[in-house]
Design a protein around this motif. Sequence first.
Motif, PDB file in Angstrom:
ATOM      1  N   ASP A 270      -9.766   2.817  -1.735  1.00  7.51           N
ATOM      2  CA  ASP A 270      -8.345   3.185  -1.641  1.00  7.51           C
ATOM      3  C   ASP A 270      -7.519   2.629  -2.795  1.00  7.51           C
ATOM      4  N   TYR A 271      -8.030   2.744  -4.019  1.00  9.82           N
ATOM      5  CA  TYR A 271      -7.294   2.256  -5.178  1.00  9.82           C
ATOM      6  C   TYR A 271      -6.347   3.349  -5.661  1.00  9.82           C
TER       7      TYR A 271
ATOM      8  N   ALA B 255      -5.200   8.056  -7.815  1.00  7.76           N
ATOM      9  CA  ALA B 255      -6.150   7.502  -6.850  1.00  7.76           C
ATOM     10  C   ALA B 255      -7.576   7.744  -7.316  1.00  7.76           C
TER      11      ALA B 255
ATOM     12  N   LYS C  78       0.833  -1.195   0.000  1.00  7.06           N
ATOM     13  CA  LYS C  78       0.000   0.000   0.000  1.00  7.06           C
ATOM     14  C   LYS C  78       0.869   1.246   0.000  1.00  7.06           C
TER      15      LYS C  78
ATOM     16  N   THR D   6     -11.917   5.698  -7.406  1.00  3.74           N
ATOM     17  CA  THR D   6     -12.802   4.595  -7.018  1.00  3.74           C
ATOM     18  C   THR D   6     -12.896   3.555  -8.124  1.00  3.74           C
TER      19      THR D   6
END
Length: 746
Positions: free
Chosen positions: A274-275, A248, A208, A250
Amino acid sequence: MIKNSKALLLGAVCCFSINAANSETKPQTTADAFTLSSSQLSQGASLPTTFTCDGKSISPPLNWSNAPAGTKSFAILMDHQSPDGMHWYWTLYNISADETQIESGETLGKMGTNSVNGQNKYAPPCSKGPGLKSYTYTVYALSAPLIFEDNTKVDRDALLAAIKDITLASADMDVSYERSGQGSAKRGDAKRPPRDEGVRAKPPEMVKPDLTVNIDSPRCDAIRGSVNDAGFNKRVSVTCNEEYAYLASTTYPDHELMTGITGTNEQIPVPALDYAAPVKLNPKKAAELTSIDAAVGVAVNGVPIYDYSAQGELDLTAYDATKDTFILGQLDVCGGHSGRGDDYHYHVSPTCMIDTMKNKGDDAIIGWGYDGYPLYGHKNPDGTEITAGTLDVCNGQTDDTFGYRYQTSVTPPYIIQCLVGEVDTSVLPRVSPLSGDTQKIRADLRPPKGGVENLKHVISDDGTRTMTYSYQGEEYFTTYSPSKQGENCYDFKQRTISNGGDIESGTFCRGTQPSEAAASTEAKPPKPAATPLAQTTATGQFAPVAGKPNLKLEAWADNWFAAYIGEDLLIEDSVSITTERSFNAESIAFSTSYPIQLNFILKDFKQNDSGLEYIGASNQQMGDGGFIMQVTDTETNNVVAVSDKSWKCEVLHKAPLDKACESESDPVAGEGACTFMAKDAPANWLQSSFDDSAWANATEHTVASVSPKDGYDEIKWDDSAQLVWGEDLEQDNTLICRTTIEKPAE
């Protein structure tokens, strides 16, 4: 030894008669020697990836010529001498004397076992050790066919013993293979195929990113500018550090969705959590191409870009129409669809997105490969047509501004097929799967035969999304709306073809389980009173303290496990079983008093009760499990418990009961060969007083048969720790196991 007596006796008789009949036959000259050749292999060369576990896992084509007079059958053997003994991967016998070749993936005569999993099938080389490995293919010309007694396990030794006295000639070929990254590879390392092979690998676990850092640079400005110029800056944020620009979003586009799909898998797009898509800021051409079974880039509207194919292996050197999502009717009019994670992504040119771009035109960047090179449309940026044959295997070409660029095209591969630049697959994102209180209702969705009609997708003002379609005169739907259970949770209601047309409902969340999630229907332990998942040090009642043994549990599972001390959860696998390649190592420090009642739930991934995975895809198969564990006293550094055959285990789910289910074109759980056994765990099985004497002992399995992957080599295993599972690695899908750790002698 008695099992082979018939084969040996028959061979002796045949050889005698043949030799007598040909007593005056002259020996073969060198020019007439029995030889072995192949259109894909050559003596001393590297074994193509296609024929290994890193490729298509199929057997290679072989040709043989100049068989001796009197040849009545052929046998084929593929083996490898390793430091721990002889391994064999392919055993064929009783091949007709009329045959002179075997095609790739073909079976001739009868199939014997392999040493990898003991099955009567080809086992592709899949070495776990470092360095180059040598493999030998041998074809034997025999003076008689072989006859074995019923139920004889025809392995390498049995075959060689049976043909010892009836071999007229043999021919062999040596090849070598070294797996990428073996020996020094750590979890998360990229495993990329050679440029001339181009077979994709699945990505390791995602790392991440930290989106709090923002460092501007000319390349960062170019990437941010491509988003802003297209008009998507309100939906996509761009943050840069020294190495990556993160887009970033959705992943949910602002254009028509799903319309026009006929080959639906009954999934519906759900916004991602959180893509953040990483685009390299300093791209460099790599020595090898990268092809992965995941997103290879991102469009400027934040939607992931995949290659043209459905899930599974992809051979870059040969277009495969059977995997073409466009040809299969799986894509909407905008070039995308919802995948297995209910995530929307593109597989071909994103036409609807391009229509909404403020700067649409041939010079507009429409996306970025994760290696840092831009993606343009069907024409060159100056508006000229792309000359036939200009685009390379990845669908790109040299660019004066960026050094290289990808293009879309009206013919396959349509869009980015592979990455030419350096890329670290450990940073590549994947959408968090949906988890829910009624997980099963969305666990077995698959394309219905013949496809559907009139598929439509509508978004209402209150945020409700609805997808409707018809199939064989019946109407079906899936609808969901924001749930009160959480920001990323949704209340679903559906009537699907896959689930027989029943009306079903449930709550699903991205990344987290709904608060009132039901326990597993296969193993129903009480809700854990312990700590959050995957901590390295236990807290609460199992926190390390003075005066109690301080211990460390280390475990590796394919695919998932949970460990309990008595009725209380100690640790649960941090990687969801729904995640692709869900195998990894876990470790936790804890403290408790002896004797310790240690209980485990072990699960191998299955798509449904058939026990299969990748249902409907070319790589449809039975999965296989495996688990290993050890507990160490951290003060004395002594191992006090290991997984081995002394464990008591009970299989709760076994499928398919007939392995022929794996080969069915339309496998249905509970029907035909795809029947299954499922039962609940005993209500008190976690208690130390539970009587497990009627349970079977765990079965120990070899490293070769389990073929442990990511994370296994991170732990230094004690020699006594064994890989365990039920008796059958493929059919036993869910197990519960128990062991008691007594206080070590002082």
